[in-house]
Write a protein that holds these residues in place. Structure first.
Motif, PDB file in Angstrom:
ATOM      1  N   VAL A 230       0.835  -1.211   0.000  1.00 16.32           N
ATOM      2  CA  VAL A 230       0.000   0.000   0.000  1.00 16.32           C
ATOM      3  C   VAL A 230       0.869   1.259   0.000  1.00 16.32           C
ATOM      4  N   LEU A 231       1.886   1.286   0.832  1.00 17.77           N
ATOM      5  CA  LEU A 231       2.739   2.472   0.935  1.00 17.77           C
ATOM      6  C   LEU A 231       3.583   2.684  -0.325  1.00 17.77           C
ATOM      7  N   VAL A 232       4.076   1.605  -0.918  1.00 13.74           N
ATOM      8  CA  VAL A 232       4.800   1.741  -2.193  1.00 13.74           C
ATOM      9  C   VAL A 232       3.854   2.261  -3.267  1.00 13.74           C
ATOM     10  N   HIS A 233       2.628   1.751  -3.286  1.00 12.69           N
ATOM     11  CA  HIS A 233       1.615   2.223  -4.236  1.00 12.69           C
ATOM     12  C   HIS A 233       1.339   3.711  -4.037  1.00 12.69           C
ATOM     13  N   GLU A 234       1.255   4.143  -2.791  1.00 12.85           N
ATOM     14  CA  GLU A 234       1.001   5.545  -2.475  1.00 12.85           C
ATOM     15  C   GLU A 234       2.162   6.441  -2.878  1.00 12.85           C
ATOM     16  N   GLY A 236       3.892   6.427  -5.518  1.00 11.40           N
ATOM     17  CA  GLY A 236       3.978   6.704  -6.950  1.00 11.40           C
ATOM     18  C   GLY A 236       4.841   5.708  -7.694  1.00 11.40           C
ATOM     19  N   VAL A 237       5.673   4.948  -6.967  1.00  8.35           N
ATOM     20  CA  VAL A 237       6.431   3.852  -7.581  1.00  8.35           C
ATOM     21  C   VAL A 237       5.456   2.716  -7.861  1.00  8.35           C
ATOM     22  N   HIS A 238       5.637   2.032  -8.988  1.00  8.85           N
ATOM     23  CA  HIS A 238       4.687   0.968  -9.298  1.00  8.85           C
ATOM     24  C   HIS A 238       4.693  -0.080  -8.198  1.00  8.85           C
ATOM     25  N   ALA A 239       3.492  -0.494  -7.784  1.00 12.59           N
ATOM     26  CA  ALA A 239       3.354  -1.321  -6.589  1.00 12.59           C
ATOM     27  C   ALA A 239       4.011  -2.688  -6.713  1.00 12.59           C
ATOM     28  N   THR A 240       4.259  -3.166  -7.929  1.00 12.03           N
ATOM     29  CA  THR A 240       4.900  -4.472  -8.080  1.00 12.03           C
ATOM     30  C   THR A 240       6.329  -4.473  -7.528  1.00 12.03           C
TER      31      THR A 240
END
Length: 419
Positions: A230-234, A236-240
């Motif tokens: 969730v935090l990586v997604h937030e 702006g870096v692609h969540a994968t």
């Protein structure tokens, strides 16, 4: 008197345990590749029927908590969420190869790493040369290799190929995935929010501490993994990217990485990747005329050329250069036709290529539809060409094995692996 130094060998035999592990992965990926292909065909067929509205409604349906900015479409959940599982498994595989596998030796690792790099640079340059202009932002589309699809084809047509070649292909595809995820993180991050990215380090660190203590409890690890995602997604870096970061924290020598891989590979190959393919491959072609129009677009020509031509040229040339500058020779019985066949196999972009296409041109755009048609065409063409070459080589190796009596000791390990 000093003994003469042996000539370095490309694709020499590795360890017996590694050969058995690669063979097991190939058997699993055969099923995963079939599911992947079936799901993509189903999505494409549905999108070109009178009931295509239902497909689009399913793909674009939004769900998730709006407060966390996770009210995403089903298609986005597949690309950002399910593919994080795919990259988690790829990250586990990569770490295991370089920490505990045959490729922990720099001399042995250099060849597939160089081949993967060549298989990225040449397709990208070829794409830019052909497409260029406003399509330049899609330069990374033909640089990826779909590990599930490629290994499935290899498992079907290359059962008698030397295990070193199969290990090479597996490692090349995994390194290719790592390069792809780095490209996604660096070149396809629109805006970076530093605070969420720093915040992701908290659950990631807690996850790392637990797995290093051999904790396997899902009720402890899964919330931490979800929070990291969730935090990586937030940020702006692609969540994968979160999937790869989590995988890299898992110890490779303790058996925990193998445990996680055993648990998550069926989910990745049997659910995550096929669902993503189903929700991404559904583009409206418009019959043969529409297909011809799409494939005549310079963007599509660049993608197809990058996958079908650029990959085999880049992988084969990089492998030859590695042999040239290290004065290495191919292992006895192997030929450059084997390397070219694996290079063709590397042209199966599919999953990661479709993901990069969506990041480059945006969800639901006309350019993305052209990219999707081109990726599917280039991947299928590469698969067919590789199948022809590798099947011919497979027959050669099958005859060689039939002519020779394969000796095995009482422990079941072939003599060739004893030294």
């Amino acid at each position: 008197m000093a003994r003469p130094r042996s000539t370095p060998r490309l694709f020499g035999l590795g360890g017996w345990a590694e050969a058995r592990r690669v063979a097991a992965i190939l058997r699993q990926e055969t099923i995963g590749g079939a599911l992947l292909l079936g799901a993509a065909l189903l999505g494409m067929i549905w999108a070109n029927t009178p009931w295509s509205g239902g497909y689009e409604a399913l793909r674009d349906y939004q769900l998730g908590p709006e407060a966390l900015h996770l009210d995403l479409t089903v298609g986005t959940w597949a690309a950002d969420g399910l593919l994080a599982i795919f990259f988690f498994v790829a990250g586990l595989e990569l770490k295991r190869e370089f920490v505990a596998g045959d490729l922990r030796e720099p001399r042995r690792a250099a060849v597939p790493v160089a081949a993967a790099a060549g298989g990225v640079v040449v397709p990208a340059l070829l794409y830019l040369l052909i497409a260029g202009g406003d399509a330049a932002r899609g330069w990374a589309v033909p640089t990826a290799t779909d590990i599930a699809f490629a290994l499935a084809v290899l498992a079907v047509v290359g059962r008698h190929l030397p295990s070193a070649l199969r290990t090479f292909m597996l490692t090349l595809a995994v390194v290719d995935d790592l390069i792809a995820i780095a490209i996604i993180a660096i070149f396809y991050t629109a805006g970076l929010a530093v605070l969420p990215l720093l915040g992701a380090l908290v659950p990631l660190t807690a996850f790392a501490l637990l797995v290093r203590r051999q904790v396997r409890s899902w009720w402890l690890l899964l919330p931490l993994a979800a929070a990291t995602w969730v935090l990586v997604h937030e940020s702006g870096v692609h969540a994968t990217v979160a999937g790869v970061l989590l995988a890299f924290t898992v110890p490779a020598r303790s058996g925990l990485a193998e445990h996680f891989e055993h648990r998550f590979r069926p989910i990745s190959a049997g659910v995550a990747v096929p669902v993503f393919a189903f929700l991404t491959a559904g583009v409206t072609i418009g019959g043969l005329d529409g297909l011809a129009d799409a494939l005549s677009d310079p963007l599509a020509v660049g993608v197809v050329a990058g996958l079908v031509v650029g990959k085999v040229v880049g992988i084969t040339a990089a492998t030859w250069l590695a042999a040239r500058f290290t004065k290495a020779t191919l292992d006895e019985g192997l030929g450059w036709a084997d390397v070219a066949g694996l290079g063709m196999l590397g042209g199966i972009g599919f999953t990661v290529s479709l993901l990069i296409g969506e990041l480059a041109f945006g969800h639901g755009t006309d350019r993305l539809e052209v990219v999707t048609v081109a990726v599917l065409t280039g991947s299928v063409a590469s698969a067919l060409l590789a199948a022809v070459v590798l099947r011919a080589r497979n027959r050669v190796y099958r005859r060689l094995r039939a002519a020779e009596e394969v000796d095995e000791d009482r422990d079941g390990v072939p003599d060739a692996y004893q030294s």
